[in-house]
Scaffold this active site. Structure first.
Site, PDB file in Angstrom:
ATOM      1  N   ASP A  39     -22.487  -3.284 -10.245  1.00 33.28           N
ATOM      2  CA  ASP A  39     -21.059  -3.545  -9.946  1.00 33.28           C
ATOM      3  C   ASP A  39     -20.486  -3.673 -11.331  1.00 33.28           C
ATOM      4  OD1 ASP A  39     -22.265  -5.942 -10.733  1.00 33.28           O
ATOM      5  OD2 ASP A  39     -21.438  -6.889  -9.096  1.00 33.28           O
ATOM      6  N   GLU A  41     -21.344  -6.016 -13.634  1.00 35.49           N
ATOM      7  CA  GLU A  41     -21.398  -7.352 -14.296  1.00 35.49           C
ATOM      8  C   GLU A  41     -22.393  -7.272 -15.342  1.00 35.49           C
ATOM      9  OE1 GLU A  41     -21.915 -10.055 -11.014  1.00 35.49           O
ATOM     10  OE2 GLU A  41     -19.724  -9.774 -10.340  1.00 35.49           O
ATOM     11  N   ARG A  98      -4.337 -11.233 -32.810  1.00 37.29           N
ATOM     12  CA  ARG A  98      -2.794 -11.016 -32.981  1.00 37.29           C
ATOM     13  C   ARG A  98      -1.964 -11.730 -31.978  1.00 37.29           C
ATOM     14  NH1 ARG A  98      -2.692  -4.482 -33.644  1.00 37.29           N
ATOM     15  NH2 ARG A  98      -4.451  -4.794 -32.267  1.00 37.29           N
ATOM     16  N   HIS A 132      -6.539 -12.048 -38.678  1.00 37.89           N
ATOM     17  CA  HIS A 132      -5.238 -11.929 -38.855  1.00 37.89           C
ATOM     18  C   HIS A 132      -4.352 -12.881 -39.151  1.00 37.89           C
ATOM     19  CE1 HIS A 132      -1.628  -9.442 -38.134  1.00 37.89           C
ATOM     20  NE2 HIS A 132      -1.129 -10.394 -37.346  1.00 37.89           N
ATOM     21  N   LYS A 221       9.654  -4.166 -43.432  1.00 36.37           N
ATOM     22  CA  LYS A 221       9.752  -3.437 -42.248  1.00 36.37           C
ATOM     23  C   LYS A 221       9.938  -4.143 -40.914  1.00 36.37           C
ATOM     24  CE  LYS A 221       4.862  -4.179 -40.298  1.00 36.37           C
ATOM     25  NZ  LYS A 221       3.720  -3.998 -40.329  1.00 36.37           N
ATOM     26  N   ASP A 247      -4.327  -3.816 -46.059  1.00 40.29           N
ATOM     27  CA  ASP A 247      -4.046  -4.549 -44.524  1.00 40.29           C
ATOM     28  C   ASP A 247      -5.341  -5.082 -44.110  1.00 40.29           C
ATOM     29  OD1 ASP A 247      -2.281  -5.336 -42.724  1.00 40.29           O
ATOM     30  OD2 ASP A 247      -1.659  -3.600 -41.958  1.00 40.29           O
ATOM     31  N   THR A 252      -3.390   1.426 -34.112  1.00 34.13           N
ATOM     32  CA  THR A 252      -2.789   2.677 -34.013  1.00 34.13           C
ATOM     33  C   THR A 252      -2.535   3.539 -34.947  1.00 34.13           C
ATOM     34  OG1 THR A 252      -0.630   1.986 -33.958  1.00 34.13           O
ATOM     35  CG2 THR A 252      -1.485   1.879 -31.766  1.00 34.13           C
ATOM     36  N   GLY A 254       0.061   2.997 -36.837  1.00 33.98           N
ATOM     37  CA  GLY A 254       1.378   2.957 -36.678  1.00 33.98           C
ATOM     38  C   GLY A 254       2.036   2.337 -38.018  1.00 33.98           C
ATOM     39  N   THR A 255       1.365   1.315 -38.493  1.00 32.05           N
ATOM     40  CA  THR A 255       2.096   0.500 -39.708  1.00 32.05           C
ATOM     41  C   THR A 255       1.464   1.418 -41.074  1.00 32.05           C
ATOM     42  OG1 THR A 255       1.506  -1.492 -38.659  1.00 32.05           O
ATOM     43  CG2 THR A 255       1.580  -1.566 -40.846  1.00 32.05           C
TER      44      THR A 255
HETATM   45  C1  R5P Z   1       0.206  -6.483 -38.554  1.00 34.13           C
HETATM   46  O1  R5P Z   1       0.756  -7.568 -38.893  1.00 34.13           O
HETATM   47  C2  R5P Z   1      -1.189  -6.116 -38.832  1.00 34.13           C
HETATM   48  O2  R5P Z   1      -1.501  -6.735 -40.192  1.00 34.13           O
HETATM   49  C3  R5P Z   1      -1.612  -4.805 -38.900  1.00 34.13           C
HETATM   50  O3  R5P Z   1      -0.596  -4.040 -39.833  1.00 34.13           O
HETATM   51  C4  R5P Z   1      -1.419  -4.164 -37.583  1.00 34.13           C
HETATM   52  O4  R5P Z   1      -1.657  -4.804 -36.692  1.00 34.13           O
HETATM   53  C5  R5P Z   1      -1.916  -2.534 -37.564  1.00 34.13           C
HETATM   54  O5  R5P Z   1      -1.616  -1.955 -36.422  1.00 34.13           O
HETATM   55  P1  R5P Z   1      -1.081  -0.518 -36.158  1.00 34.13           P
HETATM   56  O6  R5P Z   1      -2.100   0.173 -37.002  1.00 34.13           O
HETATM   57  O7  R5P Z   1      -1.370  -0.296 -34.634  1.00 34.13           O
HETATM   58  O8  R5P Z   1       0.102  -0.480 -36.780  1.00 34.13           O
END
Ligand code: R5P
Length: 339
Positions: A39, A41, A98, A132, A221, A247, A252, A254-255
């Site tokens: 199941d 678990e 986060r 983070h 940003k 970082d 993703t 995206g940053t």
């Molecule tokens: C944001 O404050 C974190 O330090 C990272 O820049 C962020 O979590 C990265 O996530 P993503 O790749 O989705 O932008």
């Protein structure tokens, strides 16, 4: 044995890193089967005695985060129920990090909730890399050790610059070594260290300081939605320099990804990225490959299978550093002497 016996076990998310750690310590991983009932678990079968031993469990709570957290909790429980002396929990990547505060009304604070569950189940000491936000440490009422990767990533970058074209995709023999000021500062002279947001400024500053003569820039940003960002301004000069964006994680992408183009437009000669945790969700791998980085450095706090690696991605192991830390913690010796 004055400190009791040390035994290291790996959860399924961190087997490769844990194996490196025990190899450095000239030891062997604890034997344990983690299985799933039909199941779904989780069940755990520890295949050797843990009675009276100091147990370190290494498990990143990366995606699938809920599965990996549950597995970790059940392993902790199994250790205590079978009379382990002390249970140390190593989450090289700490999931839900986060979510350390309410960002809007009626929000949960999941990072704190996960800390509560871990300690309730029996984590007696925690170790993590690049949380983070450092506030997370305060969510635990047990000893914590928060390790940074500034030197590890910066050393990998220096090694890369000194050996262009000859650097292995997986680096486990250079990151923790001492590098002379002269070599560090030489790389720093042509480098601008970039913080992708104000929150990342301290981490990026640490790298700039390590590189001695490096320049420094911060991206201003805003985040219209949780998974998208819009660059408003770059504070600092990047023209004619080689930029390295620092970082704590790429999720993703995206940053980081839009910054490559923007930094080049502002005159950066090269653009590198160096991040601790390669969370790499959704189309991140494909998008990062296409982003135009000259090279991207990540650590192995999260294991990347072959299909998530590509030419230009360098994985820098934290294995020897973590092994040294575990060894010191087990012997009740200072860990900060190693920073
Ligand atoms: C944001 O404050 C974190 O330090 C990272 O820049 C962020 O979590 C990265 O996530 P993503 O790749 O989705 O932008």
């Amino acid at each position: 044995m004055p400190y009791g016996e040390l035994k290291i076990f790996a959860g399924s998310a961190s087997k490769q890193l844990a194996q490196e750690v025990v190899d450095f310590l000239d030891s062997k991983l604890g034997q344990m089967d983690i299985i799933r009932f039909s199941d779904g678990e989780v069940d755990v079968n520890i295949k050797e005695s843990v009675r009276g031993k100091n147990i370190f469990i290494i498990q990143s709570t990366c995606p699938p985060a809920n599965e990996n957290i549950m597995e970790l909790l059940i392993v902790i429980d199994a250790m205590h129920r079978n009379d382990a002396r002390k249970v140390y929990v190593v989450t090289p990547y700490y999931g839900y990090s986060r979510k350390e505060r309410k960002t809007k009304p009626r929000d949960p604070i999941s990072g704190k909730m996960v800390a509560d569950i871990l300690t309730t189940v029996g984590a007696e000491q925690m170790l993590f890399f690049d949380l983070h936000t450092t506030a997370l440490e305060g969510f635990f009422n047990i000893p914590t050790t928060h390790l940074g990767t500034t030197q590890i990533l910066a050393n990998a970058f220096i090694h890369y610059k000194e050996n262009i074209g000859k650097v292995k995709p997986y680096l486990k023999d250079i990151p923790f070594k001492k590098i002379s000021e002269e070599r560090r500062f030489k790389v720093g002279e042509e480098t601008v260290v970039v913080a992708p947001d104000v929150g990342g400024a301290r981490r990026a500053r640490d790298v700039a300081r390590y590189l001695g003569r490096a320049h420094f820039a911060i991206i201003e940003k805003r985040r219209p939605t949780n998974d998208s960002t819009e660059v408003l301004n770059i504070i600092g000069d990047v023209n004619g320099l080689e930029a390295i964006i620092i970082d704590d994680m790429i999720s993703t992408g995206g940053t980081m990804i839009p910054l490559v183009k923007i930094l080049r437009e502002r005159g950066a000669k090269k653009v590198y990225g160096a991040v601790t945790h390669p969370v790499f969700v959704g189309n991140a791998v494909k998008n990062l490959q296409d982003a135009g980085f000259d090279a991207l450095f990540v650590t192995n706090t999260i294991h990347l299978p072959e299909e998530k690696r590509w030419k230009g991605l360098h994985i820098v192991s934290v294995g020897d550093f973590l092994a040294a830390m575990i060894h010191r913690i087990h012997e009740h010796r200072s860990v900060s002497e190693l920073f």
